[in-house]
Design a protein around this motif. Structure first.
Motif, short mmCIF file in Angstrom:
data_model
loop_
_atom_site.label_atom_id
_atom_site.label_comp_id
_atom_site.label_asym_id
_atom_site.label_seq_id
_atom_site.Cartn_x
_atom_site.Cartn_y
_atom_site.Cartn_z
N SER A 71 -12.83 52.06 138.16
CA SER A 71 -12.25 50.97 137.36
C SER A 71 -11.66 49.89 138.26
N ALA A 72 -11.12 50.29 139.42
CA ALA A 72 -10.60 49.29 140.36
C ALA A 72 -11.72 48.43 140.92
N ILE A 73 -12.85 49.05 141.23
CA ILE A 73 -13.99 48.29 141.75
C ILE A 73 -14.55 47.35 140.69
N GLN A 74 -14.58 47.79 139.44
CA GLN A 74 -15.09 46.95 138.37
C GLN A 74 -14.21 45.74 138.10
N ASN A 75 -12.93 45.84 138.46
CA ASN A 75 -12.02 44.71 138.25
C ASN A 75 -12.13 43.65 139.34
N ILE A 76 -12.89 43.90 140.39
CA ILE A 76 -13.10 42.90 141.43
C ILE A 76 -14.22 41.97 140.95
N SER A 77 -13.94 40.70 140.98
CA SER A 77 -14.88 39.71 140.49
C SER A 77 -16.16 39.70 141.34
N ALA A 78 -17.29 39.64 140.66
CA ALA A 78 -18.58 39.60 141.34
C ALA A 78 -18.75 38.31 142.14
N GLU A 79 -18.04 37.26 141.73
CA GLU A 79 -18.14 35.98 142.42
C GLU A 79 -17.64 36.09 143.86
N ILE A 80 -16.66 36.95 144.08
CA ILE A 80 -16.14 37.13 145.44
C ILE A 80 -17.23 37.71 146.34
#
Length: 158
Positions: free
Chosen positions: A43-52
Motif C-alpha cells: 500500500s505504501a508503494i501504491q501511494n507513490i505517484s507514478a509521475e515521479i
C-alpha cells in the motif's frame, strides 16, 4: 511425509532439540506475519505517484537508482511504523511459544512473556510476574526509542 518425499535426512525432533527449537518456532511466526507486512509495504508503494517514476526514468535513472533514491525514501515513514510494530510484536510473543513448546525443552525456547506467565500463574509469584511484565514494557519502549534515534526520528527534527 518426509520419507515419502525421500528426505530422510530431515527427519528429526525439531521441537525437542534445544539447539533448533527457537528456530523452528520462529518459522511459523514469520509465515504468520509476512502477509501483514506485505500489505503495509504494497500500500505504501501504491501511494507513490507514478509521475515521479516517469520523471526519474526520463532523467535516465536505472532501476537501482529509482529504488534507492525514490521508493525507499518515500516509504521511510512506513518502514519506521513496520519496525515499531515488529519490535512490539516480538516482545509480546507468548501464545505461539506456549502452544508449540511451553518454553521447552528445558528453557531453551522460553521467552520473557512465558517467564512472566510461569512466575505469575504457575508459581503464584504475582508481584514478580508483574515486575517482569513491567520490565518487558520498559525494554520494548527503550528499544523503540533507540530505533527511532538510529533511524533519525521524525522528519524536520534537528
Amino acid at each position: 511425509m518426509l520419507k515419502v518425499l525421500n528426505l530422510d535426512f530431515l527427519i528429526r525432533y525439531w521441537l525437542d532439540d534445544p539447539k533448533l527449537v527457537i528456530y523452528t518456532t520462529t518459522i511459523p511466526l514469520i509465515w504468520w506475519y509476512i502477509g501483514f507486512y506485505l500489505i503495509i509495504f504494497s500500500s505504501a508503494i501504491q501511494n507513490i505517484s507514478a509521475e515521479i517514476f516517469e520523471a526519474a526514468e526520463i532523467d535516465g535513472a536505472n532501476w537501482f537508482q529509482r529504488v534507492f533514491y525514490i521508493t525507499l525514501p518515500l516509504m521511510y515513514d512506513t518502514l519506521i511504523v513496520a519496525i515499531m510494530l515488529c519490535i512490539a510484536g516480538n516482545m509480546k510473543v507468548f501464545d505461539h511459544i506456549y502452544v508449540m513448546t511451553g518454553g521447552g525443552p528445558g528453557r531453551s525456547s522460553m521467552v520473557m512473556a512465558q517467564y512472566a506467565y510461569d512466575n505469575s500463574f504457575i508459581m503464584f509469584k504475582l508481584g514478580y510476574g508483574s515486575a517482569i511484565s513491567i520490565g518487558i514494557f520498559i525494554l520494548s519502549f527503550g528499544i523503540i526509542l533507540l530505533t527511532r534515534k538510529i533511524m533519525g526520528g521524525k522528519k524536520g527534527e534537528s
